[in-house]
Scaffold this motif. Structure first.
Motif, PDB file in Angstrom:
ATOM      1  N   GLY A   1      14.045  13.994   2.947  1.00 11.94           N
ATOM      2  CA  GLY A   1      13.342  15.193   3.377  1.00 11.94           C
ATOM      3  C   GLY A   1      11.889  15.225   2.969  1.00 11.94           C
ATOM      4  N   GLU A   2      11.532  14.368   2.013  1.00 10.56           N
ATOM      5  CA  GLU A   2      10.155  14.323   1.516  1.00 10.56           C
ATOM      6  C   GLU A   2       9.521  13.010   1.989  1.00 10.56           C
ATOM      7  OE1 GLU A   2       8.196  14.066  -2.938  1.00 10.56           O
ATOM      8  OE2 GLU A   2      10.153  15.011  -2.694  1.00 10.56           O
ATOM      9  N   PRO A   3       8.382  13.089   2.695  1.00  6.14           N
ATOM     10  CA  PRO A   3       7.825  11.863   3.275  1.00  6.14           C
ATOM     11  C   PRO A   3       7.052  11.022   2.268  1.00  6.14           C
ATOM     12  CG  PRO A   3       6.433  13.719   3.822  1.00  6.14           C
ATOM     13  CD  PRO A   3       7.592  14.280   3.048  1.00  6.14           C
ATOM     14  N   GLY A   4       7.106   9.724   2.471  1.00  2.00           N
ATOM     15  CA  GLY A   4       6.379   8.790   1.634  1.00  2.00           C
ATOM     16  C   GLY A   4       6.886   7.394   1.921  1.00  2.00           C
ATOM     17  N   ALA A   5       5.988   6.406   1.847  1.00  2.00           N
ATOM     18  CA  ALA A   5       6.395   5.043   2.151  1.00  2.00           C
ATOM     19  C   ALA A   5       5.417   4.053   1.543  1.00  2.00           C
ATOM     20  CB  ALA A   5       6.478   4.834   3.662  1.00  2.00           C
TER      21      ALA A   5
ATOM     22  N   GLU B   1       0.840  -1.208   0.000  1.00  2.00           N
ATOM     23  CA  GLU B   1       0.000   0.000   0.000  1.00  2.00           C
ATOM     24  C   GLU B   1       0.868   1.249   0.000  1.00  2.00           C
ATOM     25  OE1 GLU B   1      -4.145  -1.164   2.336  1.00  2.00           O
ATOM     26  OE2 GLU B   1      -2.623  -0.011   3.362  1.00  2.00           O
ATOM     27  N   ALA B   2       0.431   2.263  -0.754  1.00  2.75           N
ATOM     28  CA  ALA B   2       1.174   3.516  -0.864  1.00  2.75           C
ATOM     29  C   ALA B   2       0.675   4.542   0.151  1.00  2.75           C
ATOM     30  CB  ALA B   2       1.035   4.074  -2.280  1.00  2.75           C
ATOM     31  N   TYR B   3       1.612   5.239   0.761  1.00  3.77           N
ATOM     32  CA  TYR B   3       1.284   6.321   1.697  1.00  3.77           C
ATOM     33  C   TYR B   3       2.128   7.541   1.376  1.00  3.77           C
ATOM     34  CZ  TYR B   3      -1.615   3.187   4.318  1.00  3.77           C
ATOM     35  OH  TYR B   3      -2.628   2.336   4.672  1.00  3.77           O
ATOM     36  N   GLY B   4       1.464   8.708   1.305  1.00  4.11           N
ATOM     37  CA  GLY B   4       2.127   9.938   0.895  1.00  4.11           C
ATOM     38  C   GLY B   4       2.496  10.839   2.058  1.00  4.11           C
ATOM     39  N   GLY B   5       2.407  12.144   1.815  1.00  3.81           N
ATOM     40  CA  GLY B   5       2.837  13.119   2.812  1.00  3.81           C
ATOM     41  C   GLY B   5       1.715  14.019   3.282  1.00  3.81           C
ATOM     42  N   SER B   6       1.948  15.319   3.252  1.00  2.00           N
ATOM     43  CA  SER B   6       1.006  16.276   3.827  1.00  2.00           C
ATOM     44  C   SER B   6      -0.311  16.341   3.053  1.00  2.00           C
ATOM     45  CB  SER B   6       1.648  17.657   3.885  1.00  2.00           C
ATOM     46  OG  SER B   6       2.007  18.071   2.584  1.00  2.00           O
ATOM     47  N   ASP B   7      -0.323  15.747   1.852  1.00  2.00           N
ATOM     48  CA  ASP B   7      -1.544  15.762   1.046  1.00  2.00           C
ATOM     49  C   ASP B   7      -2.321  14.450   1.175  1.00  2.00           C
ATOM     50  OD1 ASP B   7       0.439  14.278  -0.116  1.00  2.00           O
ATOM     51  OD2 ASP B   7       0.033  14.936  -2.168  1.00  2.00           O
ATOM     52  N   ASP B   8      -1.855  13.553   2.048  1.00  2.00           N
ATOM     53  CA  ASP B   8      -2.508  12.246   2.206  1.00  2.00           C
ATOM     54  C   ASP B   8      -2.999  12.063   3.644  1.00  2.00           C
ATOM     55  OD1 ASP B   8      -3.321   9.630   2.300  1.00  2.00           O
ATOM     56  OD2 ASP B   8      -1.354   8.766   1.863  1.00  2.00           O
ATOM     57  N   PRO B   9      -4.301  12.274   3.872  1.00  2.00           N
ATOM     58  CA  PRO B   9      -4.841  12.203   5.242  1.00  2.00           C
ATOM     59  C   PRO B   9      -4.685  10.823   5.866  1.00  2.00           C
ATOM     60  CG  PRO B   9      -6.477  13.080   3.696  1.00  2.00           C
ATOM     61  CD  PRO B   9      -5.338  12.562   2.881  1.00  2.00           C
ATOM     62  N   GLY B  10      -4.445   9.802   5.070  1.00  2.00           N
ATOM     63  CA  GLY B  10      -4.280   8.457   5.609  1.00  2.00           C
ATOM     64  C   GLY B  10      -2.866   8.156   6.054  1.00  2.00           C
ATOM     65  N   SER B  11      -1.959   9.085   5.789  1.00  2.00           N
ATOM     66  CA  SER B  11      -0.543   8.827   6.041  1.00  2.00           C
ATOM     67  C   SER B  11      -0.097   9.303   7.417  1.00  2.00           C
ATOM     68  CB  SER B  11       0.302   9.532   4.980  1.00  2.00           C
ATOM     69  OG  SER B  11       1.673   9.451   5.301  1.00  2.00           O
ATOM     70  N   HIS B  12       0.829   8.585   8.007  1.00  2.00           N
ATOM     71  CA  HIS B  12       1.410   9.022   9.279  1.00  2.00           C
ATOM     72  C   HIS B  12       2.135  10.352   9.129  1.00  2.00           C
ATOM     73  CE1 HIS B  12       1.605   4.666  11.094  1.00  2.00           C
ATOM     74  NE2 HIS B  12       0.383   5.164  11.040  1.00  2.00           N
ATOM     75  N   ALA B  13       2.496  10.705   7.896  1.00  2.00           N
ATOM     76  CA  ALA B  13       3.242  11.949   7.674  1.00  2.00           C
ATOM     77  C   ALA B  13       2.323  13.140   7.434  1.00  2.00           C
ATOM     78  CB  ALA B  13       4.189  11.778   6.483  1.00  2.00           C
ATOM     79  N   PHE B  14       1.019  12.918   7.480  1.00  2.00           N
ATOM     80  CA  PHE B  14       0.055  13.970   7.143  1.00  2.00           C
ATOM     81  C   PHE B  14       0.252  15.226   7.977  1.00  2.00           C
ATOM     82  CE2 PHE B  14      -4.449  15.650   7.520  1.00  2.00           C
ATOM     83  CZ  PHE B  14      -4.484  16.174   6.236  1.00  2.00           C
ATOM     84  N   ARG B  15       0.529  15.057   9.262  1.00  2.00           N
ATOM     85  CA  ARG B  15       0.677  16.212  10.155  1.00  2.00           C
ATOM     86  C   ARG B  15       2.124  16.572  10.442  1.00  2.00           C
ATOM     87  NH1 ARG B  15      -4.486  17.184  11.563  1.00  2.00           N
ATOM     88  NH2 ARG B  15      -5.867  15.381  11.499  1.00  2.00           N
ATOM     89  N   GLY B  16       3.000  16.163   9.536  1.00  2.00           N
ATOM     90  CA  GLY B  16       4.403  16.526   9.694  1.00  2.00           C
ATOM     91  C   GLY B  16       5.183  15.530  10.526  1.00  2.00           C
ATOM     92  N   PRO B  17       6.490  15.784  10.651  1.00  2.00           N
ATOM     93  CA  PRO B  17       7.345  14.831  11.345  1.00  2.00           C
ATOM     94  C   PRO B  17       7.091  14.785  12.843  1.00  2.00           C
ATOM     95  CG  PRO B  17       8.596  16.772  10.696  1.00  2.00           C
ATOM     96  CD  PRO B  17       7.240  16.918  10.093  1.00  2.00           C
TER      97      PRO B  17
END
Length: 210
Positions: free
Chosen positions: A95-99, A45-61
């Motif tokens: 420096g750019e979140p995603g996993a 499964e793909a998870y993004g950054g500040s534009d992905d509400p499902g991601s752990h990185a959504f609210r920053g580091p």
DNA sequence: CCGACGATTTCCT
DNA sequence: GGAAATCGTCGGT
């Protein structure tokens, strides 16, 4: 269109969706003092950054997700539901979140050791689910930040796979809210080790009336 | 086969 | 305080 079957860091530094496709069919291998277990990935499964509400990185580091902001090819391992570990591959430039969450696979090496780690489970179920996969591989938080592209790592990616003939995209499992409908789960079509889809289930809070 | 539910702890608001 | 990228078990059909 043959594809090179070894990894370069740039192969994974392509964002979560493309990295998810690159990881399908590939092999993750874990070595502990007990031995080595390898799993061929059938579902991610793909998870993004500040534009992905499902991601752990959504609210920053934060403390937990710091590794998600590191370079591609690192293992991001987190603890959830009070008892389970989940394993991701970091897949963006430093420096750019995603996993990419590794959700399921088939044990291809170390079957006897894998069976001892999942007593009572059928071979099909050994790594059929993200927490089952980490249990089968013997992965815990100690692996957070490990470089999966270093052949000397205790946890590493080995072979890539040829481009899968047929894959299926769908919504992510257990993701609530806005991110719940984003179709960023992908698996090999028809593979029996793929986990069962479940939508997010809000749990009822205990009431004074039982 | 299917849906419901409890376990158990970390992290963020 | 509450939710969480889950899983195994239990009871009903």
């Amino acid at each position: 269109m043959g594809r090179r079957l070894t990894w370069r860091r740039t192969d994974l530094s392509v964002g979560p969706v493309d990295a998810a496709l690159a990881l399908l069919g590939a092999t993750v291998e874990s070595t502990t003092e007990d031995g080595t277990v390898a799993v061929r990935l059938t579902e991610v499964e793909a998870y993004g950054g500040s534009d992905d509400p499902g991601s752990h990185a959504f609210r920053g580091p934060g403390r937990r997700n710091a590794t998600m902001f590191g370079p591609a090819g690192l293992a991001y391992v987190y603890f959830t539901y009070g008892m389970h570990w989940c394993l991701n591959v970091v897949c963006c430039p430093d420096g750019e979140p995603g996993a990419v969450l590794l959700r399921a696979g088939e044990v291809t090496r170390g079957l006897d050791l894998a069976r001892t780690r999942r007593p009572g489970a059928s071979d099909r179920d050994l790594a059929r689910g993200p927490a089952r996969l980490t249990r089968t591989l013997g992965v815990t938080g100690a692996a957070d930040g490990v470089d999966l592209l270093d052949a000397g790592s205790p946890l590493r990616l080995t072979a890539r796979a040829p481009t899968p003939a047929e894959v299926v995209w769908g919504p992510r499992v257990g993701v609530a809210g806005e991110g719940g409908s984003t179709p960023w789960r992908v698996h090999l079509a028809g593979d029996r080790t793929v986990s069962v889809y479940r939508p997010a289930t809000p749990r009822r809070k205990p009431t004074a009336f039982g």
